[in-house]
Design an enzyme around this catalytic site. Sequence first.
Site, mmCIF file in Angstrom:
data_model
loop_
_atom_site.group_PDB
_atom_site.id
_atom_site.type_symbol
_atom_site.label_atom_id
_atom_site.label_comp_id
_atom_site.label_asym_id
_atom_site.label_seq_id
_atom_site.Cartn_x
_atom_site.Cartn_y
_atom_site.Cartn_z
ATOM 1 N N GLN A 1 0.844 -1.188 0.000
ATOM 2 C CA GLN A 1 0.000 0.000 0.000
ATOM 3 C C GLN A 1 0.886 1.246 0.000
ATOM 4 O OE1 GLN A 1 -2.132 1.835 3.395
ATOM 5 N NE2 GLN A 1 -3.991 1.130 2.368
ATOM 6 N N TYR B 1 -5.590 10.846 4.326
ATOM 7 C CA TYR B 1 -4.228 11.098 3.858
ATOM 8 C C TYR B 1 -4.258 11.890 2.546
ATOM 9 C CZ TYR B 1 -3.274 7.967 7.696
ATOM 10 O OH TYR B 1 -3.230 7.407 8.950
ATOM 11 N N ARG C 1 -7.611 2.331 -2.735
ATOM 12 C CA ARG C 1 -8.454 2.246 -1.544
ATOM 13 C C ARG C 1 -9.122 3.589 -1.291
ATOM 14 N NH1 ARG C 1 -7.284 0.751 4.869
ATOM 15 N NH2 ARG C 1 -8.788 -0.944 4.914
ATOM 16 N N GLY D 1 -8.790 -6.743 9.398
ATOM 17 C CA GLY D 1 -7.569 -6.257 10.005
ATOM 18 C C GLY D 1 -7.230 -6.978 11.281
#
Length: 355
Positions: A97, A178, A225, A308
Amino acid sequence: MTLWTSTTVGTMTLPHRLAMAPMTRDRSRADGVPTDLNLEYYRQRASMALIITEGTQPSDDGQGYLLTPGIYTREHIDGWKKITDAVHAEGGRIVVQLMHTGRVAHPDNTPHGRRPVAPSAVQPQGMMFTASGPQPLPEPRALELNEIPGVVEEFRRAAAAAIEAGFDGVEIHGANGYLIHQFLAGNANRRTDGYGGSVANRIRFAVEVATAVAAEIGAGRTGIRLSPGNPYNDISEPDTHEVYPALVAALAPLNLAYLHLIHWGDDELLGTLRRGWPTAVLLNRGGAPLEARIADLDAGLADVITVGAMALANPDLPARLRAGAALNDPDPATFYGGDEHGYTDYPALDAVTTN
């Protein structure tokens, strides 16, 4: 059960539909080079249909947190190559990622000690953990118009480095507040040029990054994503029903390997994005029970589900689920930083049953 059937995602054939979501663990070297401990962590989880690594910075400017890995120097590439080789030796598949944190950063955590960069000079609310303790997130520096192509180039070069390091592909992180998400969100992006204002302008950076990465390594090895409506890292998105269908429509012609969605409770939008996406959809429902996630597969909302904490605490999660065995509970106190505790010492099922 759909969960245990194989499927194709881009150039990868997955043996089942249960993948490992990216999770920041803050256990790399200070210079971003992965370690032998990182290798063991990923090797242990190679039975997942696909491993998506923790967020990995494409440049010095892309680093936000302490002890996160990079993928832009020779040492980074060599360190990751050991990991991809180990995962492949166990029969697994792994993509990296690419995470540029943008304004969610602190100069004390970066190699060059400079102010974070962002679409606009808007200081986010929140604290950043540094070597000297928690500090307020600073006001970032707005990227100049002529700098933006250089940031796109950072993603392209990092993607090329990832393939050299042996990864099966790349996931572009456009979620969780982000840099790419900051361009999408009006409260973080107050630009008045071609990258701000209208929906078409705000999605432009994301599309340019995806286009550059796909051109470099192939669309079949490129995923992205997104997390529509996620307020994490001081993001506000009242216009998700305008922004995300437009973004998906702009990305769809690229025929990327997959779209990885973090579901934030808007079922109508989820359905719209699913219908508008031409290839595989990976879906993460956060803390939802596994049964609800499997129902997404059966309903056609997802082709693969990502988990996760379950994958963190259970390195052999597919075997445990197939056997109907009890699951280990994750330890939140060990999520970030530290040593092997809460990282590589969760017991596997065979270790439990033979004791």
